[in-house]
Design a protein around this motif. Structure first.
Motif, PDB file in Angstrom:
ATOM      1  N   TYR A  35       0.842  -1.205   0.000  1.00  0.00           N
ATOM      2  CA  TYR A  35       0.000   0.000   0.000  1.00  0.00           C
ATOM      3  C   TYR A  35       0.879   1.257   0.000  1.00  0.00           C
ATOM      4  CZ  TYR A  35      -3.292   3.569   1.579  1.00  0.00           C
ATOM      5  OH  TYR A  35      -4.046   4.705   1.689  1.00  0.00           O
ATOM      6  N   PRO A  36       0.590   2.227  -0.880  1.00  0.00           N
ATOM      7  CA  PRO A  36       1.411   3.453  -0.942  1.00  0.00           C
ATOM      8  C   PRO A  36       1.147   4.362   0.261  1.00  0.00           C
ATOM      9  CG  PRO A  36      -0.421   3.605  -2.490  1.00  0.00           C
ATOM     10  CD  PRO A  36      -0.462   2.206  -1.932  1.00  0.00           C
ATOM     11  N   LEU A  37       1.742   4.048   1.379  1.00  0.00           N
ATOM     12  CA  LEU A  37       1.475   4.750   2.636  1.00  0.00           C
ATOM     13  C   LEU A  37       1.897   6.213   2.590  1.00  0.00           C
ATOM     14  CD1 LEU A  37       0.370   4.051   5.496  1.00  0.00           C
ATOM     15  CD2 LEU A  37       2.751   3.830   6.224  1.00  0.00           C
ATOM     16  N   ALA A  38       2.903   6.526   1.782  1.00  0.00           N
ATOM     17  CA  ALA A  38       3.376   7.901   1.716  1.00  0.00           C
ATOM     18  C   ALA A  38       2.294   8.865   1.259  1.00  0.00           C
ATOM     19  CB  ALA A  38       4.582   7.990   0.785  1.00  0.00           C
ATOM     20  N   GLN A  39       1.240   8.349   0.580  1.00  0.00           N
ATOM     21  CA  GLN A  39       0.166   9.208   0.084  1.00  0.00           C
ATOM     22  C   GLN A  39      -0.974   9.375   1.088  1.00  0.00           C
ATOM     23  OE1 GLN A  39      -1.076   7.592  -3.707  1.00  0.00           O
ATOM     24  NE2 GLN A  39       1.032   7.354  -4.439  1.00  0.00           N
ATOM     25  N   SER A  40      -0.869   8.715   2.236  1.00  0.00           N
ATOM     26  CA  SER A  40      -1.931   8.795   3.232  1.00  0.00           C
ATOM     27  C   SER A  40      -2.046  10.210   3.795  1.00  0.00           C
ATOM     28  CB  SER A  40      -1.653   7.809   4.373  1.00  0.00           C
ATOM     29  OG  SER A  40      -2.593   7.979   5.413  1.00  0.00           O
ATOM     30  N   ARG A  41      -3.289  10.626   4.074  1.00  0.00           N
ATOM     31  CA  ARG A  41      -3.523  11.954   4.641  1.00  0.00           C
ATOM     32  C   ARG A  41      -3.410  11.955   6.166  1.00  0.00           C
ATOM     33  NH1 ARG A  41      -8.796  14.180   1.189  1.00  0.00           N
ATOM     34  NH2 ARG A  41      -7.799  14.076  -0.884  1.00  0.00           N
TER      35      ARG A  41
END
Length: 615
Positions: free
Chosen positions: A569-575
């Motif tokens: 999961y691309p966690l870096a894009q989480s808000r």
């Protein structure tokens, strides 16, 4: 077609070492180390482990000890000792932080070769990183003279063509000499690649700084390592502490946060007790060329079947041989600006781990090497034990599952009347005692992380680098939860790797450096064993046969497939800032990382444009 662009040859002899005979005399001397730091690590670890074993022996002995119980006691000791050594190392790291950082004395500048061995890597990433490092290195004023060597073992002709084009582009703009060599035969993999350079051109350089394909170092870090080596004529190798970059997925962010938030304390402790008997991690380290050539040449190992095997995890062995010859092997974790990338998904990590496992298990065959320093033997054994602990943990898990929730659901006791060889577990050995052991073990495993977290939280400046106390607390809890969730899966996979390594299975394929989400069919095939074991534990829980303290392990194994999918999961894009696992390298990206990303993009555009034009 094989292409080369190399300077005039400067051969240096590199004889293979004899493991059955110690060197007649050392190339350099190392003073005897004060044992206080090592005593501070090993004595508390042995004492705590001894007390734990004494407590369990008291429980088992209530109804008489059996061979089965002695085996269980041994497994508890073998697993617990490594946990306590880690905890003691953290304590030494805390004490060691009080020592001031000493600047190296001035010394004559060195001729240093920056070596980048590659094998079927993405060319624009390798050469982009190199361009960024060379540009940053020109800003340093240490006086050392540098040259970059790209040492290719690439077998894919299309990639090799791109490497040559990238080399020509880098050479045209580089502020210092840049060279490229591609071997016709990939003999002995990375070991042979570096040996080929040493025996062909090593005599022209006093030092070589070995980098991986994904390594990135600031000019300051490179220059500092060079100065440290120049100032210490008895140092044969100085290892830096690489921090993880390029982490965008959940699994990569989890590793990066752990590396930055917790790893520094373990690294500090290791540096203090290892002293001049440190270790080598295969990259981001500077090495004295003639010392390495004269003392670290590796022979092939002969197996019981008569087959000759290449030493796969060569770095630990090379460090041991350097120290055997009298050279200092140092670890300097306080040198900042040393970076590397990390696998982006659980499967990518496991595939790399299998390679390391097979290599580290070879170290058991080298423990009898003549002339090794005791600490070097410990490093070799620890590297193998790190993987052997997983089968031990797995056996303990089976035992605790069989013990059940109480004496009535103790599966082992069902066999007592029919088979008296099985132990008669005392009434006190119920799920309560199992719970005590599991709680103590989890507490010890988490102590290094909790200690580091408390230190960072108590330091206002440090916690601001992590985004503030609220963000940091959220990141710590997230990382701890993820670590607990993935640990049982890693236990099973490492157990498989140990079995495969002992059978001689497994290749040495290049590491996947591009995180990708795997299809569900791949995930199911990869994790079917964990899923099956998890299902059995869940059934046991439902039937009331298994202690409910094993719920975290059962859930982790049962959900191995979705957890593996989640790792991409691309966690870096989480808000949600608390769940992003932010750290100083993500909140304040080092300038060299941004420069490398720009250089990679430019190199890629150039190569792809050339490809389009050729079509």
């Amino acid at each position: 077609m094989t292409r080369h662009a190399m300077p005039p040859r400067a051969p240096l002899d590199m004889p293979a070492q004899d493991f059955a005979r110690a060197p007649s005399q050392a190339d350099a001397g190392t003073e005897r180390q004060d044992p206080i730091w090592r005593m501070a690590v090993f004595l508390p670890a042995l004492a705590i482990t001894g007390l734990t074993l004494w407590g369990f022996y008291g429980l088992f002995e209530m109804s008489g000890m059996t061979g089965f119980e002695y085996v269980l006691l041994a497994l508890i000791g073998l697993t617990f000792i490594w946990v306590t050594i880690a905890v003691s190392t953290v304590g030494v790291g805390l004490a060691g932080r009080l020592d001031p950082t000493c600047k190296p004395a001035s010394a004559d500048p060195l001729d240093v070769a920056l070596l980048v061995p590659i094998y079927n890597e993405t060319p624009w990433d390798v050469f982009g990183n190199s361009a960024a490092m060379l540009t940053d290195l020109t800003r340093r004023t240490g006086g050392h003279r540098y040259a970059l060597f790209i040492l290719s073992d690439t077998t894919d002709e299309a990639i090799a063509d791109q490497e040559w084009e990238a080399f020509q582009a880098l050479q045209a703009t580089a502020p210092m000499p840049v060279y490229y060599r591609r071997r016709e035969q990939n003999t002995d993999k990375k070991v042979g690649n570096l040996e080929d350079w040493i025996t062909g051109w090593g005599a022209a350089f006093e030092a070589m700084l070995v980098l991986d394909a994904d390594s990135l170092m600031t000019g300051r870090a490179v220059d500092r390592l060079s100065t440290e080596l120049a100032a210490d004529p008895r140092a044969g190798l100085i290892q830096s502490f690489p921090q993880l970059i390029g982490a965008n997925t959940l699994f990569a962010r989890m590793q990066q946060f752990s590396n930055i938030a917790y790893g520094w304390l373990l690294a500090e402790g290791l540096a203090h007790w290892a002293r001049t008997e440190g270790n080598y991690w295969g990259h981001n380290a500077i090495i004295r060329t003639h010392a390495f050539a004269s003392s670290a040449g590796l022979p092939h190992l002969r197996s019981l079947s008569g087959r000759t095997d290449l030493i796969l995890s060569h770095d630990f062995v090379e460090a041991s041989l350097l120290r055997r010859a009298g050279w200092r092997v140092r670890f300097l974790p306080r040198i900042s600006g040393s970076f590397e990338e990390t696998p982006g998904t659980l499967i990518d990590y496991i595939v790399r781990d299998r390679r390391w496992c097979r290599g580290n298990l070879q170290h058991l065959r080298l423990l009898g090497t003549r002339g090794l320093h005791p600490v070097s033997r410990f490093h070799l054994f620890q590297g193998a034990a790190a993987y052997l602990m997983s089968p031990a943990w797995f056996v303990l898990l089976v035992f605790w599952a069989l013990l059940g929730r109480d004496s009535e659901t103790n599966v082992i006791s069902y066999f007592n009347e029919a088979n008296p060889l099985f132990p008669n577990w005392p009434p006190a050995m119920t799920h309560i005692d199992s719970a005590i052991f599991l709680v103590v073990m989890y507490a010890m495993l988490l102590t290094p992380k909790i200690t580091s977290s408390i230190i960072i939280s108590a330091n206002g400046k440090a916690v601001r680098f992590f985004g503030g106390r609220r963000v940091f607390a959220g990141a710590v809890l997230t990382e701890l939860a993820l670590s607990i969730a993935y640990a049982p899966i890693m236990m099973i996979q490492q157990t498989k790797a140990v079995i495969g390594g002992m059978l001689g299975r497994g290749g040495w394929a290049p590491q996947s450096r591009t995180a990708q989400a795997y299809p569900w069919t791949t995930l199911i095939k990869f994790h079917w064993i964990e899923s099956a074991l998890g299902a059995l534990l869940v059934l046991g829980l439902g039937a009331g046969l298994v202690s409910w303290w094993l719920i975290p392990i059962a859930v982790s194994l049962a959900f191995a497939v979705p957890l593996s999918a989640l790792s991409a999961y691309p966690l870096a894009q989480s808000r949600l800032s608390g769940l992003r696992l932010d750290n100083p390298l993500t909140l304040r990206e080092p300038a060299i990382v941004g420069s490398a990303r720009t250089a990679r993009a430019e190199m890629r555009a150039r190569i792809e444009a050339s490809k389009i034009a050729a079509e």
